[in-house]
Design an enzyme around this catalytic site. Structure first.
Site, PDB file in Angstrom:
ATOM      1  N   ASP A 124      -1.937   1.180   4.219  1.00 30.68           N
ATOM      2  CA  ASP A 124      -2.240   0.624   2.902  1.00 30.68           C
ATOM      3  C   ASP A 124      -3.178  -0.568   2.979  1.00 30.68           C
ATOM      4  O   ASP A 124      -2.809  -1.634   3.479  1.00 30.68           O
ATOM      5  CB  ASP A 124      -0.937   0.211   2.220  1.00 30.68           C
ATOM      6  CG  ASP A 124      -1.141  -0.162   0.762  1.00 30.68           C
ATOM      7  OD1 ASP A 124      -2.238   0.098   0.233  1.00 30.68           O
ATOM      8  OD2 ASP A 124      -0.214  -0.699   0.159  1.00 30.68           O
ATOM      9  N   ASP A 336      -9.808   0.478  -2.546  1.00 33.83           N
ATOM     10  CA  ASP A 336      -8.405   0.634  -2.166  1.00 33.83           C
ATOM     11  C   ASP A 336      -8.136   2.053  -1.694  1.00 33.83           C
ATOM     12  O   ASP A 336      -8.554   3.019  -2.330  1.00 33.83           O
ATOM     13  CB  ASP A 336      -7.510   0.295  -3.360  1.00 33.83           C
ATOM     14  CG  ASP A 336      -6.034   0.342  -2.997  1.00 33.83           C
ATOM     15  OD1 ASP A 336      -5.658  -0.261  -1.968  1.00 33.83           O
ATOM     16  OD2 ASP A 336      -5.262   0.984  -3.725  1.00 33.83           O
TER      17      ASP A 336
END
Length: 458
Positions: A124, A336
């Site tokens: 992540d 992201d």
């Protein structure tokens, strides 16, 4: 409660951990240029989270909901962090930790402890702290691997309250002089545990095992709220000081890259750490990484989009708080890995949609769910114009299979959605990153892109 300590000692302590690690893996970096490992999409048949009873479109709609929830989390987290930062400019906190609920899209196999225990964690870029669920655990969510037991490993160490790393928002001093953390997320879920160090082992795509000692991570003993069936935790790839990228800066040169395959591919995506992640040569374009508060997120400066030959300028998001006064440019969107969709302000979205409608050829249809603004019927005559994202110094031709996605049988919709400008949120999601090799260079502060067939990249 959290305590303050000198910034110098914070970095001294982290530097000591990095120096200890160098003895083990600087040799590996020198011989091999780093290492690569596989990323498995959570909806892939290779993933233990894959539910064969769900249809393709059911899995896709669940992914859309995760993307929306994640964007909502970012909105509240960023707003909260910047609000607090306005009152503390004189005492910058380099160890601000940003953790996130385990609800990303790409899974990474990792083993921790001595002897090593296999786990599956979410890789992540939107999180700094690496955390794993540990025994004993009160209210821990379902996962496909046994909980990590710190009592059965020789290399586990608690961070003590007098450690210079035991400091910052959410960090606490627990009984028995243990450093702990407590996080409450925007969706009402929470996690609590111990800050510790442990040996992490990664299996490279070549089959080699790479052991990295003294990785600072959160050993979670309590969770609550909205955690569903998911992975064992998170590998934090953000830009903040507690992320593994920052912890390993000296050994991997602050570089990592990934190549995301299309959702319907049978291949795995790849993530690379170290000098092998560096991009150069024909076709590579780069844009500056811009430090924004919180520094977890990888902000860049989006100049605009172009649709066919029409350019759509992208205005700076108003009211962003640049907490690094030496930076002259403020980033207006962040990249992201864990957010599926791309989010842009309403006004910009309307201009983008309008120009696509002017240049596309096909039959417009309405999204039955009402979520997407621009959809077309899948038919032979459907033609979608070329769409380019124009970052400072880097034009990126967006992948057609990422820009428009078949969200219902026979219906494709634009995978870019509007947000309220007051939210001060813009995210370049992973669908628009498909079939691009993307390098993050935290030393030279740049992000580089190379269009490539990621199914063939190893």
């Amino acid at each position: 409660m959290a305590r303050n300590c000198p910034v110098f000692s914070l970095f001294s302590k982290l530097s000591l951990l990095v120096f200890i690690n160098l003895c083990l893996y600087s040799l590996i970096e020198g011989k091999t240029g780093g290492f690569s490992t596989h990323l498995v999409h959570r909806d892939s048949p290779k993933s233990p989270l894959y539910n064969p009873s769900n249809s393709h479109f059911e899995r896709l709609h669940e992914a859309f909901h995760r993307s929306s929830a994640r964007a909502e989390y970012f909105k509240k987290r960023i707003s909260h962090s910047r609000s607090n930062n306005r009152f503390s400019r004189s005492s910058s906190n380099p160890f601000q930790s940003t953790t996130i609920p385990a609800d990303g899209e790409y899974l990474m196999k990792v083993s921790i402890g001595t002897p090593p225990v296999d786990l599956l964690a979410i890789a992540d870029t939107g999180s700094d702290m690496t955390w794993i669920e540990c025994k004993p655990c009160n209210g821990c969510f379902n996962q496909h691997f046994p909980l990590f037991d710190p009592n059965k490993t020789k290399s586990y160490r608690h961070l003590l309250c007098n450690s210079s790393l035991c400091w910052g928002p959410g960090v606490t001093c627990e009984p028995e002089n243990k450093c702990g953390y407590s996080e409450l997320y925007a969706d009402g879920s929470s996690s609590d545990g111990d800050l510790s160090t442990e040996t992490f082992t990664f299996e490279s795509s070549s089959g080699r095992k790479l052991r990295i000692p003294n990785v600072v991570f959160g050993c979670t003993h309590k969770t609550g709220g909205g955690f569903g069936e998911t992975a064992s935790g998170i590998v934090g790839l953000g830009g903040g000081a507690l992320s593994i990228i920052r912890q390993w800066t000296e050994s991997i040169g602050g570089k990592f890259s990934y190549c995301v395959v299309p959702r319907d591919s049978n291949s795995s995506s790849t993530i690379t750490f170290g000098s092998n992640a560096a991009l150069s040569g024909n076709g590579v374009v780069s844009t500056p990484l811009i430090r924004q508060f919180p520094d977890t997120y990888y902000y860049v400066n989006l100049i605009g989009f172009s649709v066919a030959n029409m350019r759509i300028p992208y205005k700076e998001i108003s009211n962003l708080d640049n907490s690094f006064p030496n930076d002259t440019v403020t980033g207006n969107i962040f990249i992201d890995s864990g957010t599926m969709l791309t989010y842009v302000p309403q006004e910009f979205y309307q201009k983008l949609e309008s120009d696509i409608i002017k240049t596309a050829r096909g039959t417009r249809v309405t999204d039955p769910s009402g979520f997407y603004g621009l959809c077309y019927k899948v038919e032979k005559r459907l033609q979608i114009p070329k769409i380019v994202a124009r970052f400072a110094g880097a034009d990126i031709l967006l992948p057609p299979n990422g820009t428009f996605l078949e969200v219902y049988d026979g219906v494709v919709c634009l995978a870019i959605v509007p947000v309220d400008p007051a939210d001060n949120l813009a995210i370049f999601g992973n669908l628009l990153q498909v079939n691009h090799l993307i390098e993050y260079d935290l030393v030279n502060n740049k992000v580089s892109f190379l269009p490539i067939d990621c199914t063939k990249y190893k």
